[in-house]
Design an enzyme around this catalytic site. Sequence first.
Site, PDB file in Angstrom:
ATOM      1  CG  HIS A  63      -6.165   1.988  -0.321  1.00  0.00           C
ATOM      2  ND1 HIS A  63      -4.739   2.687  -0.766  1.00  0.00           N
ATOM      3  CD2 HIS A  63      -5.736   1.184   0.387  1.00  0.00           C
ATOM      4  CE1 HIS A  63      -3.945   2.152  -0.234  1.00  0.00           C
ATOM      5  NE2 HIS A  63      -4.431   1.135   0.478  1.00  0.00           N
TER       6      HIS A  63
ATOM      7  CB  CYS B 233     -13.229  -0.629   5.704  1.00  0.00           C
ATOM      8  SG  CYS B 233     -13.529  -1.619   7.409  1.00  0.00           S
TER       9      CYS B 233
ATOM     10  CB  CYS C  48      -1.198  -0.094   1.239  1.00  0.00           C
ATOM     11  SG  CYS C  48      -2.010  -1.338   1.302  1.00  0.00           S
TER      12      CYS C  48
END
Length: 400
Positions: free
Chosen positions: A343, A212, A83
């Site tokens: 994301h 989330c 990430c």
Amino acid sequence: MGNRVFVVGVGMTKFEKPGAREWDYPDMARESGTKALQDAGVDYAEVQQAYVGYVYGESTSGQRAVYELGLTGIPIVNVNNNCSTGSTALYLAAQAIRGGLADCTLALGFEKMQKGSLGSTYDDREQPMMRHLLATAELQEFAMPPAPYMFGAAGKEHMERYGTTAEQFAKIGVKNHRHSQHNPYAQFQDEYTLDEVLGSKQIYGPLTKLQCSPTSDGSGAVVLASEDFVERHGLADQAVEIVGQAMVTDLPSTFEDRSVISLVGADMTRTAARSVYDQAGIGPDDVDVIELHDCFSTNELITYEALGLCAEGEGGKLVDAGETTYGGRWVVNPSGGLISKGHPLGATGLAQCSELTWQLRGAADARQVAGAATASGVALQHNIGLGGAVVITAYRPAQR
């Protein structure tokens, strides 16, 4: 530190739910890269090196992506660091300028993701997160999928150790969804009440669905330049200087502390932050705006403490006092963060850089943070990838 490094151009696509838009990663890269070059007023022919990040893709996808901008024969390096991939590409692109190896570099990241929770691609070999997962399972009851399990377990530990409440974590989800309403690049632009965040689907520990980050498609790009390049091209008015940058991987304490908070990177963050503050000659109180890695609300709160915004165990009080939103001491994740902006792993770090560059230029429109676009404005970026790496970068306007 070596030569000075400046951000002179940024660009990104809107982040989208996987499959929501008919495009492929070369399309994403063309869009973000073209925007960044146009923002810089630089032709691709002037870029001397490119670092291209993605997590899910075939080898040399970086070349295929950047070829949408031109074919000039420059070195193109493919980057994969979970990430933190986008900020690792940024770190490497900055390092080339800092070391005097180039005057103009490009960091670009993209991701085309599958719907649903992240899974492994190769099942015939050791999983890179296995050591972290096994260590977490010794401390908190095991569950799947791995990412929300680990960060949810870290939240549970924080609650047990410091009395942090589920409501305090949920307030972070409320804040970031509220911030994203004003971000045209965000995957989600809806506001939710605290009851709605708490009442959304339970994932693990204190985490609910609206706390989330989602899977996302999208791309971000940043053009970096040396001081000489900035002067030659008359870019000082729009340039943002990288005044501190550090990348830290797992430390002995990650596993020796017997703490899930350490296993999800708090000590990496703490170590990188100290280095960046020292390089930049600043402290947490000097920072105006922060984009940090809120893959889950629990990690945002843990990161407050690791960045030194408050003492260990005091993150919940910081949330309750409203110190991390507009009107507070810092504005954290004005973009909506990973929770609401989205994301796409390879693009996240470069989207963070883009947001902070706009903030320091005073170009963030309804998201603009008071004080950021001044001569004394300071922005801080935090991007983490488990398995593990943290990249922290501090920025200041080059000239006002």
